[in-house]
Design a protein around this motif. Structure first.
Motif, short mmCIF file in Angstrom:
data_model
loop_
_atom_site.label_atom_id
_atom_site.label_comp_id
_atom_site.label_asym_id
_atom_site.label_seq_id
_atom_site.Cartn_x
_atom_site.Cartn_y
_atom_site.Cartn_z
N ASN A 7 0.82 -1.21 0.00
CA ASN A 7 0.00 0.00 0.00
C ASN A 7 0.86 1.26 0.00
OD1 ASN A 7 0.86 0.16 2.66
ND2 ASN A 7 -1.12 -0.48 3.52
N LEU B 54 -6.82 -4.60 -2.61
CA LEU B 54 -7.74 -3.76 -1.85
C LEU B 54 -8.59 -4.55 -0.86
CD1 LEU B 54 -8.02 -2.41 -5.14
CD2 LEU B 54 -8.59 -0.61 -3.53
N THR C 232 -2.19 -4.24 1.50
CA THR C 232 -3.52 -3.91 0.99
C THR C 232 -3.93 -2.47 1.31
OG1 THR C 232 -5.87 -4.51 1.03
CG2 THR C 232 -4.60 -4.87 3.06
N PHE C 233 -4.74 -1.92 0.43
CA PHE C 233 -5.29 -0.58 0.65
C PHE C 233 -6.62 -0.64 1.39
CE2 PHE C 233 -2.28 0.26 -2.71
CZ PHE C 233 -1.80 1.52 -2.41
N TYR C 234 -6.99 -1.82 1.83
CA TYR C 234 -8.22 -1.95 2.61
C TYR C 234 -8.18 -1.04 3.84
CZ TYR C 234 -11.91 -4.07 5.43
OH TYR C 234 -13.03 -4.28 6.20
N TYR D 51 -5.04 5.62 -2.41
CA TYR D 51 -4.90 4.62 -3.46
C TYR D 51 -4.58 5.26 -4.80
CZ TYR D 51 -5.99 0.67 -6.50
OH TYR D 51 -5.91 -0.32 -7.44
N SER E 184 -6.55 -3.55 -10.27
CA SER E 184 -7.09 -3.46 -8.92
C SER E 184 -7.75 -4.77 -8.53
CB SER E 184 -8.13 -2.34 -8.83
OG SER E 184 -7.58 -1.10 -9.21
N LEU F 171 -12.62 -1.83 -4.33
CA LEU F 171 -12.26 -0.50 -4.83
C LEU F 171 -13.43 0.47 -4.67
CD1 LEU F 171 -10.50 1.50 -6.38
CD2 LEU F 171 -11.30 0.45 -8.51
N LEU G 269 -13.90 1.95 -1.19
CA LEU G 269 -12.96 2.94 -0.66
C LEU G 269 -13.60 4.34 -0.67
CD1 LEU G 269 -9.37 2.27 -2.07
CD2 LEU G 269 -10.20 1.93 0.27
#
Length: 217
Positions: free
Chosen positions: A135, A167, A176-178, A185, A207, A213, A216
């Motif tokens: 991330n 994600l 992860t961008f979670y 992101y 992605s 996604l 987010l």
């Protein structure tokens, strides 16, 4: 709506002896679908992750050779079709981090990533999707650093490299961008694009996955 759709399938044991028929059954379905439908799949993608098998811990060379052999057979099977072909791999198949060994395949001893590049050279428009899951884009262990070798090696070939980002709600948190933000992101994707935009092999970002996604904020 101008959206291209790829068929995608895979499971960790699909390239193991006795299970290849599952991989080919789904591929054959996509091929047949395009022959019989007006609106077609743009491409077909394998997401087979044999490094998750118990057998991989016992003999990495055998498991990786099976995987490379399956991809080679799939390229042959796609001959004459209009499907683009893409293969998802982890970022350590290039051997740089010492996590995977060289092995003999088709009279060459090299890493799985090198074997894949040679095989996919036979398929115009092919792509390798590298799971460069971080991330953060910059830094020694960022997405750019761990995908750099894949990009440089592919520059000698025609296959494009897509940098994938995670994600989903998966451990560890740094991959992860979670539970981060849409702003973060998009900023990190921009950094990746800027770093690789002039590289011949760079094929953009991916992605994983669309519902994460959209969630987010």
């Amino acid at each position: 709506y101008g959206i291209a759709v790829d068929a995608e399938a895979g499971w960790r044991n699909w390239s193991e002896p006795g299970n290849e028929y599952k991989a080919f059954a789904v591929l054959d379905y996509a091929l047949q679908y395009n022959r019989t439908h007006e609106h077609k799949f743009r491409g077909f993608q394998y997401d087979i992750e044999p490094y998750l098998l118990d057998e991989y811990k016992e003999d990495k060379r055998v498991v990786l050779r099976n995987f490379v052999s399956l991809i080679n057979a799939a390229v042959t099977r796609l001959s004459g079709s209009d499907l683009m072909f893409s293969v998802v791999i982890p970022e350590f198949y290039d051997g740089v981090q010492g996590e995977t060994p060289k092995f003999l395949y088709n009279l060459r001893v090299t890493y799985a990533y090198d074997h894949l590049l040679r095989i996919l050279e036979r398929r115009a428009g092919s792509k390798i999707i590298v799971m460069a899951y971080r991330n953060f884009a910059l830094g020694k262990d960022g997405s750019i650093a761990i995908a750099q070798d894949e990009i440089e090696l592919a520059n000698k070939r025609s296959t494009k490299v897509v940098i994938a980002q995670e994600l989903g709600n998966v451990p560890p948190p740094y991959i992860t961008f979670y539970d981060t933000s849409r702003t973060l992101y998009e900023r990190e994707l921009g950094v990746i694009d800027l770093a690789f935009k002039d590289e011949k092999s760079y094929g953009g970002t991916a992605s994983h996955y669309i519902n994460a996604l959209l969630a987010l904020e």
